[in-house]
Design an enzyme around this catalytic site. Structure first.
Site, mmCIF file in Angstrom:
data_model
loop_
_atom_site.group_PDB
_atom_site.id
_atom_site.type_symbol
_atom_site.label_atom_id
_atom_site.label_comp_id
_atom_site.label_asym_id
_atom_site.label_seq_id
_atom_site.Cartn_x
_atom_site.Cartn_y
_atom_site.Cartn_z
ATOM 1 N N LYS A 10 0.966 -1.177 0.001
ATOM 2 C CA LYS A 10 -0.020 0.114 0.112
ATOM 3 C C LYS A 10 0.802 1.359 -0.020
ATOM 4 O O LYS A 10 2.039 1.294 0.432
ATOM 5 C CB LYS A 10 -0.882 -0.033 1.301
ATOM 6 C CG LYS A 10 -0.275 0.042 2.647
ATOM 7 C CD LYS A 10 -0.008 1.257 3.196
ATOM 8 C CE LYS A 10 0.937 1.143 4.577
ATOM 9 N NZ LYS A 10 1.649 2.348 4.800
ATOM 10 N N ASP A 137 -2.393 -1.576 10.167
ATOM 11 C CA ASP A 137 -2.593 -1.862 8.826
ATOM 12 C C ASP A 137 -3.029 -3.001 8.209
ATOM 13 O O ASP A 137 -3.265 -3.030 7.035
ATOM 14 C CB ASP A 137 -1.053 -1.366 8.521
ATOM 15 C CG ASP A 137 -0.813 0.187 8.325
ATOM 16 O OD1 ASP A 137 -1.994 0.775 8.881
ATOM 17 O OD2 ASP A 137 0.454 0.485 7.869
HETATM 18 O O1 C5P Z 1 -0.503 -1.077 14.944
HETATM 19 P P1 C5P Z 1 0.981 -1.455 14.680
HETATM 20 O O2 C5P Z 1 1.431 -2.583 15.491
HETATM 21 O O3 C5P Z 1 1.346 -1.800 13.141
HETATM 22 O O4 C5P Z 1 1.868 -0.294 14.956
HETATM 23 C C1 C5P Z 1 3.130 -0.235 15.098
HETATM 24 C C2 C5P Z 1 3.575 0.870 16.156
HETATM 25 O O5 C5P Z 1 3.358 2.098 15.390
HETATM 26 C C3 C5P Z 1 2.743 1.138 17.296
HETATM 27 O O6 C5P Z 1 3.333 0.267 18.377
HETATM 28 C C4 C5P Z 1 2.859 2.666 17.709
HETATM 29 O O7 C5P Z 1 4.100 3.014 17.999
HETATM 30 C C5 C5P Z 1 2.862 3.148 16.033
HETATM 31 N N1 C5P Z 1 1.383 3.572 15.680
HETATM 32 C C6 C5P Z 1 0.797 4.696 16.261
HETATM 33 N N2 C5P Z 1 -0.424 5.034 15.871
HETATM 34 C C7 C5P Z 1 -1.147 4.390 15.100
HETATM 35 C C8 C5P Z 1 -0.318 3.236 14.304
HETATM 36 C C9 C5P Z 1 0.729 2.889 14.740
HETATM 37 O O8 C5P Z 1 1.496 5.509 17.182
HETATM 38 N N3 C5P Z 1 -2.376 4.750 14.433
#
Ligand code: C5P
Length: 297
Positions: A10, A137
């Site tokens: 993406k 994501d």
């Molecule tokens: O959800 P995911 O595990 O992909 O997110 C990885 C990191 O990215 C989270 O631990 C956070 O630090 C950051 N993040 C965030 N806000 C979001 C998505 C991700 O702060 N909406």
């Protein structure tokens, strides 16, 4: 028996980021567009859960249970009271830690593949629920096309897209850690008022009409200053792509991949060549979007 699922990368055509929440995440208005760069995830019955990976950046992919593909198999198996004994093989074409949701794609792909292999017949709501548990994501990697993600990006509203958009992607050396980029976003914003993230009406209209020039004018990524702060050399890549005739260039998600929107397939070829010759990136790829989500082959 084995099942193979193809899953797209993406690009975020808008990534509006709000202030950090009490759970450490950030509220987003995240407009995703799936593009035709794919990983293929194959699951085969095995004696125990294991992950292998082949492709460009395969050496950087974790093969233990922190891999989102392994976690997807574990969560689905646990919910359905069965053992997660599969060999998951990832044929990797999406850059690793590049801001193009490669890890998320593998999570969504493994989930769809295990569901098909095991005949779990999980509803699409359950699959999306598991995806959201795996990462912000991951739900989008399952559905593909284009969508507006709110909350931490996991609440999706599908978007109409009235045409094909042509892109050139410049891969940088090494990855960038998403949490580190969000932390840098927080640091750069300290003491300032960070507005609620909202989707741009102009951008949604441009997608719906398939209007490339209007989309180019509306592309934004609130994480770009943070990615550039951690990786200043990305400014040279952005300048090289724009100088070569891209309508617009921006950092993809948390980077360090940079994405260039171009007028058509011919222009994609020209910009790709110029970027390769610029010496400002590791590799260059051309891809169009929207692309379909996780698809059983
Ligand atoms: O959800 P995911 O595990 O992909 O997110 C990885 C990191 O990215 C989270 O631990 C956070 O630090 C950051 N993040 C965030 N806000 C979001 C998505 C991700 O702060 N909406």
């Amino acid at each position: 028996m084995s099942v193979t699922v193809r899953v797209p990368a993406k690009v975020n055509v808008q990534l509006a980021v709000g202030a950090v929440r009490s759970d450490g995440f950030h509220d987003l208005a995240n407009v995703f567009l799936a593009v035709g760069l794919y990983d293929e995830v194959t699951v085969t019955e095995a004696d125990e859960l294991r992950v292998t990976c082949a492709g460009h950046d395969a050496g950087q992919v974790p093969l233990d249970r922190t891999n989102l593909a392994a976690r997807a198999a574990l969560v689905l198996a646990e919910r359905h009271g069965r053992r997660p004994d599969v060999h998951i093989h990832i044929a990797k074409d999406i850059p690793v830690a590049g801001g193009m949701a490669g890890g998320s794609a593998d999570g969504a792909g493994a989930l769809a593949a295990c569901d098909a292999l095991w005949g779990t017949n999980a509803s699409s709501d359950e699959l999306l629920d598991i995806c959201a548990e795996l990462g912000s994501d991951v739900p989008f990697s399952l559905v593909g096309g284009a969508a507006l993600g709110t909350g931490r990006g996991e609440k999706l509203r599908p978007l109409e897209v009235g045409g094909t958009f042509h892109w050139v992607f410049a891969m940088a050396d090494g990855g960038l850690s998403t949490p580190a980029v969000f932390r840098e976003f927080d640091r750069l914003g300290e003491g300032t008022d960070i507005p609620e993230p909202v989707a741009s009406e102009d951008l949604l209209a441009a997608l719906e009409k398939g209007d490339t020039a209007a989309l180019a004018a509306a592309l934004t990524n609130d994480l770009q200053p943070a990615a550039l702060s951690l990786r200043p050399s990305l400014a040279d890549t952005l300048a090289a792509g724009r100088a070569a005739g891209a309508l617009a260039g921006l950092v993809s998600g948390s980077g360090p991949t940079t994405a260039f929107l171009v007028a058509d397939a011919e222009s994609a070829g020209t910009v790709a060549r110029a970027l390769r010759e610029s010496g400002t990136c590791r590799a260059v790829r051309v891809a169009a979007g929207p692309a379909p989500g996780a698809t059983v082959l």
